[in-house]
Motif scaffolding. Structure first.
Motif, PDB file in Angstrom:
ATOM      1  N   ARG A   1       0.842  -1.200   0.000  1.00 51.68           N
ATOM      2  CA  ARG A   1       0.000   0.000   0.000  1.00 51.68           C
ATOM      3  C   ARG A   1       0.877   1.250   0.000  1.00 51.68           C
ATOM      4  NH1 ARG A   1      -5.136  -1.304   0.390  1.00 51.68           N
ATOM      5  NH2 ARG A   1      -5.737  -3.163   1.516  1.00 51.68           N
ATOM      6  N   LEU A   2       0.438   2.222  -0.796  1.00 53.27           N
ATOM      7  CA  LEU A   2       1.075   3.528  -0.770  1.00 53.27           C
ATOM      8  C   LEU A   2       0.617   4.282   0.470  1.00 53.27           C
ATOM      9  CD1 LEU A   2       0.681   4.613  -4.509  1.00 53.27           C
ATOM     10  CD2 LEU A   2       2.706   3.673  -3.370  1.00 53.27           C
ATOM     11  N   ALA A   3       1.206   5.425   0.724  1.00 51.81           N
ATOM     12  CA  ALA A   3       0.805   6.245   1.864  1.00 51.81           C
ATOM     13  C   ALA A   3      -0.654   6.677   1.753  1.00 51.81           C
ATOM     14  CB  ALA A   3       1.713   7.466   1.968  1.00 51.81           C
ATOM     15  N   THR A   4      -1.183   6.699   0.538  1.00 50.97           N
ATOM     16  CA  THR A   4      -2.583   7.071   0.311  1.00 50.97           C
ATOM     17  C   THR A   4      -3.549   5.931   0.614  1.00 50.97           C
ATOM     18  OG1 THR A   4      -2.423   6.356  -1.987  1.00 50.97           O
ATOM     19  CG2 THR A   4      -1.928   8.684  -1.515  1.00 50.97           C
ATOM     20  N   GLY A   5      -3.008   4.730   0.836  1.00 49.76           N
ATOM     21  CA  GLY A   5      -3.843   3.561   1.065  1.00 49.76           C
ATOM     22  C   GLY A   5      -4.089   2.747  -0.192  1.00 49.76           C
ATOM     23  N   GLU A   6      -3.708   3.290  -1.340  1.00 46.14           N
ATOM     24  CA  GLU A   6      -3.896   2.591  -2.611  1.00 46.14           C
ATOM     25  C   GLU A   6      -3.049   1.321  -2.646  1.00 46.14           C
ATOM     26  OE1 GLU A   6      -2.982   3.253  -7.377  1.00 46.14           O
ATOM     27  OE2 GLU A   6      -2.674   4.911  -5.989  1.00 46.14           O
ATOM     28  N   SER A   7      -3.649   0.216  -3.059  1.00 46.11           N
ATOM     29  CA  SER A   7      -2.942  -1.053  -3.182  1.00 46.11           C
ATOM     30  C   SER A   7      -2.301  -1.140  -4.561  1.00 46.11           C
ATOM     31  CB  SER A   7      -3.922  -2.216  -3.002  1.00 46.11           C
ATOM     32  OG  SER A   7      -3.273  -3.448  -3.237  1.00 46.11           O
TER      33      SER A   7
ATOM     34  N   GLU B   1      16.166  12.659   6.086  1.00 44.20           N
ATOM     35  CA  GLU B   1      15.560  13.205   4.872  1.00 44.20           C
ATOM     36  C   GLU B   1      15.220  12.112   3.868  1.00 44.20           C
ATOM     37  OE1 GLU B   1      17.489  17.689   5.017  1.00 44.20           O
ATOM     38  OE2 GLU B   1      18.307  16.251   3.577  1.00 44.20           O
ATOM     39  N   LEU B   2      15.981  11.017   3.876  1.00 39.06           N
ATOM     40  CA  LEU B   2      15.660   9.911   2.971  1.00 39.06           C
ATOM     41  C   LEU B   2      14.326   9.256   3.353  1.00 39.06           C
ATOM     42  CD1 LEU B   2      19.177   8.395   2.280  1.00 39.06           C
ATOM     43  CD2 LEU B   2      17.669   9.575   0.655  1.00 39.06           C
ATOM     44  N   PHE B   3      13.999   9.245   4.646  1.00 41.07           N
ATOM     45  CA  PHE B   3      12.661   8.774   5.032  1.00 41.07           C
ATOM     46  C   PHE B   3      11.607   9.744   4.511  1.00 41.07           C
ATOM     47  CE2 PHE B   3      14.129   5.334   7.597  1.00 41.07           C
ATOM     48  CZ  PHE B   3      13.014   4.527   7.770  1.00 41.07           C
ATOM     49  N   ASP B   4      11.892  11.058   4.611  1.00 39.14           N
ATOM     50  CA  ASP B   4      10.967  12.051   4.046  1.00 39.14           C
ATOM     51  C   ASP B   4      10.805  11.832   2.538  1.00 39.14           C
ATOM     52  OD1 ASP B   4      10.914  13.189   6.578  1.00 39.14           O
ATOM     53  OD2 ASP B   4      12.098  14.949   6.031  1.00 39.14           O
ATOM     54  N   LEU B   5      11.923  11.566   1.862  1.00 34.18           N
ATOM     55  CA  LEU B   5      11.883  11.329   0.420  1.00 34.18           C
ATOM     56  C   LEU B   5      11.056  10.089   0.098  1.00 34.18           C
ATOM     57  CD1 LEU B   5      12.762  11.935  -2.476  1.00 34.18           C
ATOM     58  CD2 LEU B   5      14.901  10.732  -1.983  1.00 34.18           C
ATOM     59  N   GLY B   6      11.229   9.023   0.885  1.00 36.89           N
ATOM     60  CA  GLY B   6      10.419   7.822   0.693  1.00 36.89           C
ATOM     61  C   GLY B   6       8.937   8.123   0.844  1.00 36.89           C
ATOM     62  N   ALA B   7       8.594   8.926   1.851  1.00 39.32           N
ATOM     63  CA  ALA B   7       7.195   9.313   2.053  1.00 39.32           C
ATOM     64  C   ALA B   7       6.689  10.143   0.875  1.00 39.32           C
ATOM     65  CB  ALA B   7       7.045  10.099   3.349  1.00 39.32           C
TER      66      ALA B   7
ATOM     67  N   ALA C   1       6.088   7.827  -1.977  1.00 40.78           N
ATOM     68  CA  ALA C   1       4.974   6.916  -1.689  1.00 40.78           C
ATOM     69  C   ALA C   1       3.627   7.630  -1.662  1.00 40.78           C
ATOM     70  CB  ALA C   1       5.208   6.215  -0.343  1.00 40.78           C
ATOM     71  N   THR C   2       3.640   8.941  -1.888  1.00 42.42           N
ATOM     72  CA  THR C   2       2.414   9.735  -1.886  1.00 42.42           C
ATOM     73  C   THR C   2       2.326  10.497  -3.199  1.00 42.42           C
ATOM     74  OG1 THR C   2       2.767  10.049   0.496  1.00 42.42           O
ATOM     75  CG2 THR C   2       1.063  11.388  -0.539  1.00 42.42           C
ATOM     76  N   PRO C   3       1.672   9.906  -4.210  1.00 38.59           N
ATOM     77  CA  PRO C   3       1.574  10.604  -5.495  1.00 38.59           C
ATOM     78  C   PRO C   3       0.934  11.979  -5.323  1.00 38.59           C
ATOM     79  CG  PRO C   3       0.752   8.352  -5.674  1.00 38.59           C
ATOM     80  CD  PRO C   3       0.970   8.621  -4.214  1.00 38.59           C
ATOM     81  N   PRO C   4       1.578  13.031  -5.853  1.00 39.63           N
ATOM     82  CA  PRO C   4       0.994  14.366  -5.725  1.00 39.63           C
ATOM     83  C   PRO C   4      -0.317  14.479  -6.497  1.00 39.63           C
ATOM     84  CG  PRO C   4       3.201  14.476  -6.714  1.00 39.63           C
ATOM     85  CD  PRO C   4       2.864  13.038  -6.538  1.00 39.63           C
ATOM     86  N   LYS C   5      -1.214  15.250  -5.937  1.00 43.48           N
ATOM     87  CA  LYS C   5      -2.489  15.525  -6.605  1.00 43.48           C
ATOM     88  C   LYS C   5      -2.400  16.897  -7.263  1.00 43.48           C
ATOM     89  CE  LYS C   5      -5.039  12.799  -3.286  1.00 43.48           C
ATOM     90  NZ  LYS C   5      -5.935  12.788  -2.159  1.00 43.48           N
TER      91      LYS C   5
ATOM     92  N   ALA D   1       0.055  19.618   2.495  1.00 37.28           N
ATOM     93  CA  ALA D   1      -0.910  18.523   2.648  1.00 37.28           C
ATOM     94  C   ALA D   1      -0.222  17.171   2.732  1.00 37.28           C
ATOM     95  CB  ALA D   1      -1.917  18.535   1.500  1.00 37.28           C
ATOM     96  N   ALA D   2       0.950  17.056   2.114  1.00 32.46           N
ATOM     97  CA  ALA D   2       1.723  15.813   2.141  1.00 32.46           C
ATOM     98  C   ALA D   2       3.185  16.170   2.406  1.00 32.46           C
ATOM     99  CB  ALA D   2       1.593  15.079   0.807  1.00 32.46           C
ATOM    100  N   LEU D   3       3.898  15.242   2.980  1.00 32.16           N
ATOM    101  CA  LEU D   3       5.322  15.447   3.239  1.00 32.16           C
ATOM    102  C   LEU D   3       6.063  15.426   1.906  1.00 32.16           C
ATOM    103  CD1 LEU D   3       7.594  15.771   5.292  1.00 32.16           C
ATOM    104  CD2 LEU D   3       7.646  13.285   5.524  1.00 32.16           C
TER     105      LEU D   3
END
Length: 191
Positions: free
Chosen positions: A18-24, A68-74, A77-81, A88-90
């Protein structure tokens, strides 16, 4: 705040995550490949930090980059809208990329000029940083593939990876006794 009470979820048993958005999505999705390679880069930096010795400022810089690499992973993992509100997102910020550039310049200031390509090696810290650099370059290639696929991606994320791989090259030179312990390539030396 992240709370992890249960480590296994069994959702990966069928090749999904799952992505950070919950999408599988599939574990082979380009987005997962990109943030997975970022995670590998982070692990390599953790190994490099075991060898940085008493240089507290250098180690602190690498520690900040790991965070910062954890921030980058987040971020990955969160496709921008398209209508995403700021904050709204990291997301990786341009100021983080600029800080990497300043750190590259500071580390590079005391290094001798290059007269050849450098073989990964020298001190244990330098060898580990070269490994981190090559994994970071792979993460960058994966992020480029993600962008080229048309998937929405934060532009600063790709810039951050590009600068980070440059920083890791200079950091490896710095960790090689500020260039004194570098192993230089000798073209055709074994012919």
């Amino acid at each position: 705040m992240v709370t992890l009470n249960r480590i296994y979820t069994r959702t990966g048993d069928k090749g999904r995550t799952r992505l950070a958005t919950g999408e599988s999505i599939s574990k082979t999705d380009r987005r997962v490949e990109a943030y997975g390679a970022v995670d590998e880069t982070n692990a390599c930096l953790g190994m490099a930090r075991l060898h940085t010795g008493g240089d507290a400022a250098f180690d602190a810089m690498l520690g900040r980059i790991q965070n910062e690499l954890f921030d980058l992973g987040a971020d990955l993992a969160t496709p921008p809208k398209p209508d995403e509100a700021e904050g709204a997102a990291l997301r990786i910020l341009d100021s983080q990329v600029e800080r990497l550039e300043a750190e590259i310049d500071a580390l590079n200031a005391d290094l001798p000029g290059l007269t050849s390509f450098i073989l990964p090696g020298g001190t244990p810290a330098a060898a580990a940083l070269h490994l981190a650099r090559t994994v970071c370059r792979r993460a960058e290639r994966e992020a480029v593939r993600l962008v080229e696929s048309g998937a929405p991606t934060s532009p600063s994320a790709l810039r951050y990876l590009n600068r980070l791989s440059d920083l890791l090259f200079v950091a490896a030179r710095y960790a090689n006794d500020r260039g004194a312990s570098e192993v230089l390539w000798k073209a055709g030396a074994t012919r």
